[in-house]
Design a protein around this motif. Structure first.
Motif, mmCIF file in Angstrom:
data_model
loop_
_atom_site.group_PDB
_atom_site.id
_atom_site.type_symbol
_atom_site.label_atom_id
_atom_site.label_comp_id
_atom_site.label_asym_id
_atom_site.label_seq_id
_atom_site.Cartn_x
_atom_site.Cartn_y
_atom_site.Cartn_z
ATOM 1 N N SER A 45 0.843 -1.194 0.000
ATOM 2 C CA SER A 45 0.000 0.000 0.000
ATOM 3 C C SER A 45 0.878 1.244 0.000
ATOM 4 C CB SER A 45 -0.907 0.017 1.235
ATOM 5 O OG SER A 45 -1.830 -1.039 1.166
ATOM 6 N N GLY A 46 0.480 2.215 -0.808
ATOM 7 C CA GLY A 46 1.204 3.477 -0.862
ATOM 8 C C GLY A 46 2.404 3.503 -1.788
ATOM 9 N N THR A 47 2.578 2.470 -2.618
ATOM 10 C CA THR A 47 3.755 2.419 -3.493
ATOM 11 C C THR A 47 3.495 2.976 -4.889
ATOM 12 O OG1 THR A 47 3.238 0.127 -4.079
ATOM 13 C CG2 THR A 47 4.828 0.474 -2.281
ATOM 14 N N GLY A 48 2.289 3.472 -5.147
ATOM 15 C CA GLY A 48 2.022 4.103 -6.431
ATOM 16 C C GLY A 48 1.427 3.201 -7.490
ATOM 17 N N LYS A 49 0.708 2.168 -7.078
ATOM 18 C CA LYS A 49 0.116 1.248 -8.057
ATOM 19 C C LYS A 49 -0.875 1.965 -8.973
ATOM 20 C CE LYS A 49 -1.248 -1.600 -4.820
ATOM 21 N NZ LYS A 49 -0.683 -1.039 -3.606
ATOM 22 N N GLU A 50 -1.711 2.816 -8.402
ATOM 23 C CA GLU A 50 -2.667 3.542 -9.250
ATOM 24 C C GLU A 50 -1.938 4.524 -10.156
ATOM 25 O OE1 GLU A 50 -6.657 6.321 -9.200
ATOM 26 O OE2 GLU A 50 -6.240 5.093 -7.438
ATOM 27 N N MET A 51 -0.870 5.124 -9.674
ATOM 28 C CA MET A 51 -0.088 6.041 -10.507
ATOM 29 C C MET A 51 0.483 5.299 -11.716
ATOM 30 S SD MET A 51 3.178 8.451 -9.494
ATOM 31 C CE MET A 51 2.412 8.897 -7.964
ATOM 32 N N PHE A 52 0.997 4.093 -11.497
ATOM 33 C CA PHE A 52 1.507 3.299 -12.615
ATOM 34 C C PHE A 52 0.375 2.916 -13.567
ATOM 35 C CE2 PHE A 52 5.569 2.893 -10.530
ATOM 36 C CZ PHE A 52 6.434 2.775 -11.605
ATOM 37 N N SER A 53 -0.805 2.668 -13.030
ATOM 38 C CA SER A 53 -1.960 2.371 -13.888
ATOM 39 C C SER A 53 -2.272 3.553 -14.785
ATOM 40 C CB SER A 53 -3.187 2.041 -13.036
ATOM 41 O OG SER A 53 -2.947 0.909 -12.255
ATOM 42 N N ARG A 54 -2.270 4.737 -14.217
ATOM 43 C CA ARG A 54 -2.530 5.950 -15.005
ATOM 44 C C ARG A 54 -1.406 6.178 -16.035
ATOM 45 N NH1 ARG A 54 -6.765 8.941 -13.278
ATOM 46 N NH2 ARG A 54 -7.646 8.369 -11.272
ATOM 47 N N PHE A 55 -0.191 5.849 -15.651
ATOM 48 C CA PHE A 55 0.947 5.945 -16.566
ATOM 49 C C PHE A 55 0.725 5.020 -17.766
ATOM 50 C CE2 PHE A 55 5.100 4.619 -18.095
ATOM 51 C CZ PHE A 55 5.837 5.796 -18.131
ATOM 52 N N LEU A 56 0.324 3.766 -17.496
ATOM 53 C CA LEU A 56 0.063 2.810 -18.573
ATOM 54 C C LEU A 56 -1.030 3.327 -19.503
ATOM 55 C CD1 LEU A 56 0.200 -0.574 -16.636
ATOM 56 C CD2 LEU A 56 1.803 0.214 -18.384
ATOM 57 N N HIS A 57 -2.096 3.842 -18.931
ATOM 58 C CA HIS A 57 -3.188 4.369 -19.754
ATOM 59 C C HIS A 57 -2.702 5.548 -20.602
ATOM 60 C CE1 HIS A 57 -7.155 5.677 -20.996
ATOM 61 N NE2 HIS A 57 -6.863 6.882 -20.552
ATOM 62 N N ALA A 58 -1.981 6.463 -19.982
ATOM 63 C CA ALA A 58 -1.520 7.673 -20.681
ATOM 64 C C ALA A 58 -0.575 7.354 -21.832
ATOM 65 C CB ALA A 58 -0.843 8.618 -19.692
ATOM 66 N N HIS A 59 0.135 6.241 -21.755
ATOM 67 C CA HIS A 59 1.087 5.863 -22.796
ATOM 68 C C HIS A 59 0.524 4.808 -23.745
ATOM 69 C CE1 HIS A 59 3.744 8.037 -20.108
ATOM 70 N NE2 HIS A 59 4.558 8.154 -21.139
ATOM 71 N N SER A 60 -0.762 4.535 -23.654
ATOM 72 C CA SER A 60 -1.385 3.520 -24.518
ATOM 73 C C SER A 60 -2.107 4.188 -25.674
ATOM 74 C CB SER A 60 -2.389 2.700 -23.696
ATOM 75 O OG SER A 60 -3.574 3.448 -23.453
ATOM 76 N N ASP A 61 -2.557 3.364 -26.608
ATOM 77 C CA ASP A 61 -3.353 3.902 -27.710
ATOM 78 C C ASP A 61 -4.767 4.236 -27.258
ATOM 79 O OD1 ASP A 61 -4.290 1.313 -27.389
ATOM 80 O OD2 ASP A 61 -4.148 0.763 -29.497
ATOM 81 N N ARG A 62 -5.091 4.004 -26.005
ATOM 82 C CA ARG A 62 -6.393 4.327 -25.432
ATOM 83 C C ARG A 62 -6.353 5.612 -24.616
ATOM 84 N NH1 ARG A 62 -10.093 0.181 -25.195
ATOM 85 N NH2 ARG A 62 -9.402 -1.705 -26.221
ATOM 86 N N ALA A 63 -5.250 6.324 -24.656
ATOM 87 C CA ALA A 63 -5.074 7.518 -23.820
ATOM 88 C C ALA A 63 -6.152 8.572 -24.056
ATOM 89 C CB ALA A 63 -3.684 8.122 -24.046
#
Length: 168
Positions: A45-63
């Protein structure tokens, strides 16, 4: 492409660190972001899992599409099913109108299933069908609904052990 009006580079800036391990993870995340694969992100908890999820989305073709996060630990099973898949009018007491679920709302984009390990086994089976078939069934519905969603999930648990114990 943007995420909430920001460029993907803005989101990258929020993941701060020059550590070689972090840079390797970010490079891997950029590669995975371009795939259609469902991704599980695990960590404390608190290690930035949701941040990495948003990173993946932002760098995908679904951004350019929606990013919808659902906290699987926050709702009991029957409410979580309705939240994920929606419901038809009259499906249960209080269902006075048809409500689209998060999978429908995320169509064309990404859905984040935060703390997926907290989801009940019976709902996991319905989720598996949604991921495999790209179709959902609203609670009380009779016809499947096609959805175009990339799923990301997070957990703070060691899922391998939970799988062996038939808890996931």
């Amino acid at each position: 492409t943007t995420l909430g009006g920001r460029s993907p580079q803005y989101d990258e800036v929020k993941i701060i660190g020059n550590n070689q391990s972090l840079q390797r993870v970010l490079a891997l995340a950029r590669q995975v972001a371009k795939s259609k694969a469902t991704v599980l992100i695990s960590g404390e908890s608190g290690t930035g899992k949701e941040m990495f999820s948003r990173f993946l989305h932002a760098h995908s073709d679904r951004a350019g599409g929606p990013f919808i996060a659902v906290n699987c630990a926050a709702l009991p099973e029957h409410l979580l099913e309705s939240e994920l898949f929606g419901h038809e009018k009259g499906a249960f007491t209080g269902a006075i109108v048809r409500k689209p679920g998060k999978f429908e709302l995320a169509s064309g984009g990404t859905i984040l299933l935060d703390e997926i390990s907290e989801m009940e086994l019976s709902l996991q089976a319905k989720l598996l069908r949604a991921l495999q078939e790209s179709q959902i069934d609203r609670v009380g519905g009779t016809d499947p609904i096609n959805v175009d969603v990339r799923a990301l999930a997070t957990t703070n648990r060691h899922l391998e052990a939970w799988v062996q114990q038939c808890q996931f």
